[in-house]
Design an enzyme around this catalytic site. Structure first.
Site, mmCIF file in Angstrom:
data_model
loop_
_atom_site.group_PDB
_atom_site.id
_atom_site.type_symbol
_atom_site.label_atom_id
_atom_site.label_comp_id
_atom_site.label_asym_id
_atom_site.label_seq_id
_atom_site.Cartn_x
_atom_site.Cartn_y
_atom_site.Cartn_z
ATOM 1 N N HIS A 141 -7.204 -62.605 15.667
ATOM 2 C CA HIS A 141 -5.763 -62.762 15.909
ATOM 3 C C HIS A 141 -5.272 -61.758 16.962
ATOM 4 O O HIS A 141 -4.561 -62.129 17.900
ATOM 5 C CB HIS A 141 -5.023 -62.573 14.574
ATOM 6 C CG HIS A 141 -3.539 -62.673 14.658
ATOM 7 N ND1 HIS A 141 -2.828 -63.695 14.066
ATOM 8 C CD2 HIS A 141 -2.613 -61.873 15.253
ATOM 9 C CE1 HIS A 141 -1.527 -63.520 14.318
ATOM 10 N NE2 HIS A 141 -1.370 -62.424 15.017
ATOM 11 N N GLU A 142 -5.668 -60.503 16.808
ATOM 12 C CA GLU A 142 -5.151 -59.457 17.708
ATOM 13 C C GLU A 142 -5.730 -59.570 19.110
ATOM 14 O O GLU A 142 -5.015 -59.362 20.088
ATOM 15 C CB GLU A 142 -5.422 -58.066 17.128
ATOM 16 C CG GLU A 142 -4.786 -57.787 15.771
ATOM 17 C CD GLU A 142 -3.300 -58.092 15.694
ATOM 18 O OE1 GLU A 142 -2.596 -57.995 16.725
ATOM 19 O OE2 GLU A 142 -2.833 -58.446 14.594
ATOM 20 N N CYS A 188 2.365 -63.681 11.637
ATOM 21 C CA CYS A 188 2.390 -62.793 12.804
ATOM 22 C C CYS A 188 3.726 -62.070 12.842
ATOM 23 O O CYS A 188 4.773 -62.687 12.622
ATOM 24 C CB CYS A 188 2.203 -63.613 14.078
ATOM 25 S SG CYS A 188 2.280 -62.642 15.594
ATOM 26 N N LEU A 189 3.697 -60.771 13.124
ATOM 27 C CA LEU A 189 4.939 -59.994 13.210
ATOM 28 C C LEU A 189 5.868 -60.551 14.287
ATOM 29 O O LEU A 189 7.076 -60.368 14.212
ATOM 30 C CB LEU A 189 4.613 -58.530 13.521
ATOM 31 C CG LEU A 189 3.923 -57.750 12.401
ATOM 32 C CD1 LEU A 189 3.440 -56.405 12.922
ATOM 33 C CD2 LEU A 189 4.851 -57.566 11.211
ATOM 34 N N GLN A 237 2.821 -57.195 21.981
ATOM 35 C CA GLN A 237 3.883 -57.426 20.994
ATOM 36 C C GLN A 237 4.996 -56.380 21.085
ATOM 37 O O GLN A 237 6.085 -56.595 20.562
ATOM 38 C CB GLN A 237 3.318 -57.418 19.562
ATOM 39 C CG GLN A 237 2.428 -58.613 19.263
ATOM 40 C CD GLN A 237 1.932 -58.560 17.833
ATOM 41 O OE1 GLN A 237 0.947 -57.899 17.546
ATOM 42 N NE2 GLN A 237 2.619 -59.239 16.935
ATOM 43 N N HIS A 253 -3.911 -62.115 21.105
ATOM 44 C CA HIS A 253 -2.634 -61.641 21.668
ATOM 45 C C HIS A 253 -2.839 -61.086 23.081
ATOM 46 O O HIS A 253 -1.973 -61.213 23.944
ATOM 47 C CB HIS A 253 -2.055 -60.512 20.805
ATOM 48 C CG HIS A 253 -1.145 -60.969 19.708
ATOM 49 N ND1 HIS A 253 -0.010 -61.714 19.933
ATOM 50 C CD2 HIS A 253 -1.185 -60.754 18.368
ATOM 51 C CE1 HIS A 253 0.602 -61.947 18.771
ATOM 52 N NE2 HIS A 253 -0.098 -61.388 17.810
ATOM 53 N N GLY A 283 -1.759 -55.735 11.597
ATOM 54 C CA GLY A 283 -2.268 -55.555 12.950
ATOM 55 C C GLY A 283 -1.152 -55.678 13.965
ATOM 56 O O GLY A 283 -0.143 -56.352 13.722
#
Ligand code: ZN
Length: 167
Positions: free
Chosen positions: A134-135, A92-93, A51, A138, A46
């Site tokens: 999670h997304e 997380c990226l 991000q 963000h 995701g």
């Protein structure tokens, strides 16, 4: 299409609130296309627009329960229902190499618009419910590290069969 640079946790953009998308125009479509390419290149499941430094409420994710190749595009997404509880490892990226246990719902329903502004709802279980939460967090400037109950050594993950994807 272009690969976008993924910001890491030191970047202040990741702590900011993203604005609602009002215009479903070519500029939005380019952003979504670039985010799709960046996600597929990242090895994650995701990606949220902040991000990549764009403070707009846009998310792309892989629904790995249904079709791991399909990129789901979510504009102005909101988690509208959730149930159950699972304690799972998350990454997380934007926080590379860091993994930890968080508590997430086992099921969640999201309401969002597509790239042309049409509203739809979508349900997800397990890792997909986790990803919805999670997304969307963000988009409000929150990182999963705020929720970590226990950090995990990434080397332990690689040895086990529960290797986790980053979001
Ligand atoms: Zn993330």
């Amino acid at each position: 299409m272009a690969l976008l640079n993924i910001l890491t946790q030191e970047d202040e953009q990741l702590r900011k609130h993203s604005r609602k998308v009002e215009k479903f125009d070519a500029r939005l479509h380019t952003l979504i296309d670039d985010m799709r390419e960046t996600l597929l290149n990242s090895g994650g499941v995701g990606l949220a627009a902040p991000q990549v430094g764009v403070l707009r409420r846009v998310v792309v994710l892989l629904d790995i329960n249904k079709d791991p190749e399909e990129v789901v595009e979510l504009v102005n997404p909101e988690v509208i229902e959730q149930s159950g509880e699972q304690r799972i490892v998350e990454g997380c990226l934007s926080v590379p190499g860091v993994y930890g246990y968080v508590t997430r719902p086992t099921w969640a329903k999201i309401r969002a618009q597509d790239r042309d502004g049409n509203w739809f709802e979508r349900e997800g279980e397990g890792v997909v419910a986790q990803c919805f939460c999670h997304e969307t967090e963000h988009l409000d400037g929150h990182l999963f590290t705020e929720k970590v109950e226990e950090y995990v050594d990434p080397e332990d993950l690689q040895r086990g069969d529960e290797e986790e994807d980053a979001e």
